[in-house]
Design a protein around this motif. Structure first.
Motif, PDB file in Angstrom:
ATOM      1  N   ALA A 296       7.182  12.117   2.400  1.00  0.00           N
ATOM      2  CA  ALA A 296       7.313  12.848   3.272  1.00  0.00           C
ATOM      3  C   ALA A 296       6.533  12.266   4.248  1.00  0.00           C
ATOM      4  O   ALA A 296       5.142  12.239   4.387  1.00  0.00           O
ATOM      5  N   GLY A 297       7.043  11.604   5.494  1.00  0.00           N
ATOM      6  CA  GLY A 297       6.273  11.004   6.493  1.00  0.00           C
ATOM      7  C   GLY A 297       5.648   9.773   6.023  1.00  0.00           C
ATOM      8  O   GLY A 297       6.366   8.966   5.222  1.00  0.00           O
ATOM      9  N   LYS A 298       4.484   9.707   5.946  1.00  0.00           N
ATOM     10  CA  LYS A 298       3.593   8.432   5.233  1.00  0.00           C
ATOM     11  C   LYS A 298       2.766   8.949   3.867  1.00  0.00           C
ATOM     12  O   LYS A 298       2.032   8.278   3.683  1.00  0.00           O
TER      13      LYS A 298
ATOM     14  N   GLU B 268       5.733   2.226   1.780  1.00  0.00           N
ATOM     15  CA  GLU B 268       6.406   3.377   2.264  1.00  0.00           C
ATOM     16  C   GLU B 268       5.501   4.283   2.482  1.00  0.00           C
ATOM     17  O   GLU B 268       5.748   5.261   3.119  1.00  0.00           O
ATOM     18  N   TYR B 269       4.269   4.298   2.059  1.00  0.00           N
ATOM     19  CA  TYR B 269       3.233   5.474   2.168  1.00  0.00           C
ATOM     20  C   TYR B 269       1.986   5.021   2.061  1.00  0.00           C
ATOM     21  O   TYR B 269       1.544   3.938   1.848  1.00  0.00           O
ATOM     22  N   THR B 270       0.966   5.685   2.777  1.00  0.00           N
ATOM     23  CA  THR B 270      -0.352   5.382   2.946  1.00  0.00           C
ATOM     24  C   THR B 270      -1.309   6.075   2.028  1.00  0.00           C
ATOM     25  O   THR B 270      -2.426   6.193   2.190  1.00  0.00           O
ATOM     26  N   GLN B 271      -1.063   7.651   1.658  1.00  0.00           N
ATOM     27  CA  GLN B 271      -1.578   8.357   1.129  1.00  0.00           C
ATOM     28  C   GLN B 271      -0.802   9.108   0.139  1.00  0.00           C
ATOM     29  O   GLN B 271       0.411   9.251   0.185  1.00  0.00           O
TER      30      GLN B 271
ATOM     31  N   ASN C 113      -5.125   6.447  -1.575  1.00  0.00           N
ATOM     32  CA  ASN C 113      -5.778   7.264  -1.067  1.00  0.00           C
ATOM     33  C   ASN C 113      -5.275   8.783  -1.265  1.00  0.00           C
ATOM     34  O   ASN C 113      -4.648   9.394  -0.761  1.00  0.00           O
ATOM     35  N   LEU C 114      -5.714   9.160  -2.651  1.00  0.00           N
ATOM     36  CA  LEU C 114      -5.716  10.544  -2.991  1.00  0.00           C
ATOM     37  C   LEU C 114      -6.288  11.505  -2.082  1.00  0.00           C
ATOM     38  O   LEU C 114      -7.670  11.563  -2.276  1.00  0.00           O
ATOM     39  N   ARG C 115      -5.499  12.431  -1.494  1.00  0.00           N
ATOM     40  CA  ARG C 115      -6.098  13.256  -0.594  1.00  0.00           C
ATOM     41  C   ARG C 115      -6.603  14.558  -1.188  1.00  0.00           C
ATOM     42  O   ARG C 115      -7.569  15.058  -1.045  1.00  0.00           O
TER      43      ARG C 115
ATOM     44  N   PHE D 168      -0.160  24.209   4.272  1.00  0.00           N
ATOM     45  CA  PHE D 168      -0.569  23.064   4.774  1.00  0.00           C
ATOM     46  C   PHE D 168      -0.199  22.007   5.918  1.00  0.00           C
ATOM     47  O   PHE D 168       1.079  22.154   6.183  1.00  0.00           O
ATOM     48  N   THR D 169      -1.390  21.618   6.713  1.00  0.00           N
ATOM     49  CA  THR D 169      -1.034  20.707   7.693  1.00  0.00           C
ATOM     50  C   THR D 169      -1.693  19.451   7.467  1.00  0.00           C
ATOM     51  O   THR D 169      -2.762  19.374   7.293  1.00  0.00           O
ATOM     52  N   LEU D 170      -0.968  18.272   7.323  1.00  0.00           N
ATOM     53  CA  LEU D 170      -1.375  16.959   6.832  1.00  0.00           C
ATOM     54  C   LEU D 170      -1.085  15.966   7.810  1.00  0.00           C
ATOM     55  O   LEU D 170       0.073  15.501   8.410  1.00  0.00           O
ATOM     56  N   THR D 171      -2.371  15.167   8.289  1.00  0.00           N
ATOM     57  CA  THR D 171      -1.967  14.011   9.086  1.00  0.00           C
ATOM     58  C   THR D 171      -2.390  13.044   8.180  1.00  0.00           C
ATOM     59  O   THR D 171      -2.968  13.129   7.267  1.00  0.00           O
ATOM     60  N   GLN D 172      -2.963  11.636   8.949  1.00  0.00           N
ATOM     61  CA  GLN D 172      -3.370  10.545   8.253  1.00  0.00           C
ATOM     62  C   GLN D 172      -4.720  10.491   8.226  1.00  0.00           C
ATOM     63  O   GLN D 172      -5.445   9.944   7.336  1.00  0.00           O
TER      64      GLN D 172
END
Length: 273
Positions: free
Chosen positions: A150-152, A187-190, A221-223, A259-263
């Motif tokens: 979803a997104g990145k 395709e993803y960063t986290q 990058n496990l959040r 949840f609200t999630l950004t980079q």
């Protein structure tokens, strides 16, 4: 008299045959009957819509809810509530959509959740494995381990209900986890990990708890990690390394986590409806 009885029996046989061959639901064959009507492989369809919806988003907002077994009125109320909002990208159901693994339970829950105006995915819970529930779950929703982007952000959704399999099935499935590390890397960063049962709970195979967490941390990058099962809102740094495991309340408490999630950051709140 004999002729009259014969006619009545003939009518009963005819009625039964009509019901059997026309898909009539008046006869309950068996509570664990696995004949499925309606949508199948729901997660696959929902993930396609979800990924398309979120493909260009820098910020995503999603709901974690779970443990809706037998709470059909509350689940219906949840769906109606979400449909009044216009700020939700998707919903994650953390598992236990059934109580006894009955086919009808899965169908009822699916039909309610299908009324959502946003895409949703469903994980398998420990109650969903009872009887032949895992087979029904697989047919209606899909594989017990899956992922989406979803997104990145890559979401790794896992079956962690080891106790129900008597440790005869790879739960958690490290083969799946290792294969996912090399999938769609650009395709993803986290990453966010999602499961029904968290490490060190009654359902988890706690012999591998530390290795499980170590494996998750090898993802990009496990959040944070998400889970259901305990029916209460929780925020736990299980391994004291800054990776938080967030637990959602059961739906009968008429609340969920948003949840609200950004980079760069994330936040969450418990919302009551």
């Amino acid at each position: 008299m004999l002729e009259s009885i014969k006619k009545d029996i003939a009518k009963i046989i005819l009625y039964t045959e009509i019901c059997c061959f026309s898909g009539c639901e008046l006869i309950e064959y068996h509570p664990y009957d696995t004949r499925i009507y309606g949508d199948k492989e729901v997660n696959l369809t929902q993930i396609e819509e979800l990924e398309n919806r979120c493909s260009s988003k820098e910020s995503i907002r999603f709901i974690l809810m779970g443990d809706s077994q037998r709470c059909y009125d509350e689940t219906e109320a949840f769906v109606n509530h979400v449909n009044t909002r216009n700020d939700i990208d998707f919903v994650i159901h953390g598992g236990d959509i059934s109580d006894f693994g009955l086919t009808r339970e899965f169908i009822w829950a699916r039909d309610i959740m299908n009324k959502l105006n946003v895409p949703y995915v469903t994980l398998i819970g420990n109650h969903d494995v009872l009887g032949n529930g895992s087979a029904v779950f697989e047919e209606i929703f899909g594989a017990d381990n899956f992922s989406f982007i979803a997104g990145k952000t890559k979401f790794i959704c896992l079956n962690t209900n080891a106790l129900e399999y008597d440790y005869s099935h790879p739960v958690p499935d490290f083969g799946f986890l290792n294969s996912e590390m090399g999938t769609r890397q650009d395709e993803y960063t986290q990453t966010v990990a999602v499961m029904h049962s968290k490490p060190y709970c009654d359902q988890f195979n706690n012999n591998v708890a530390e290795y499980f967490h170590y494996t998750l941390k090898n993802f990009k990058n496990l959040r944070f990690c998400l889970h259901a099962h305990e029916h209460n809102t929780s925020e736990t740094d299980i391994f004291e390394d800054g990776i938080i495991y967030y637990g959602c309340p059961s739906i009968n408490k008429r609340s969920y986590l948003l949840f609200t999630l950004t980079q760069n950051e994330y936040s969450y709140e418990e919302v009551f409806f």
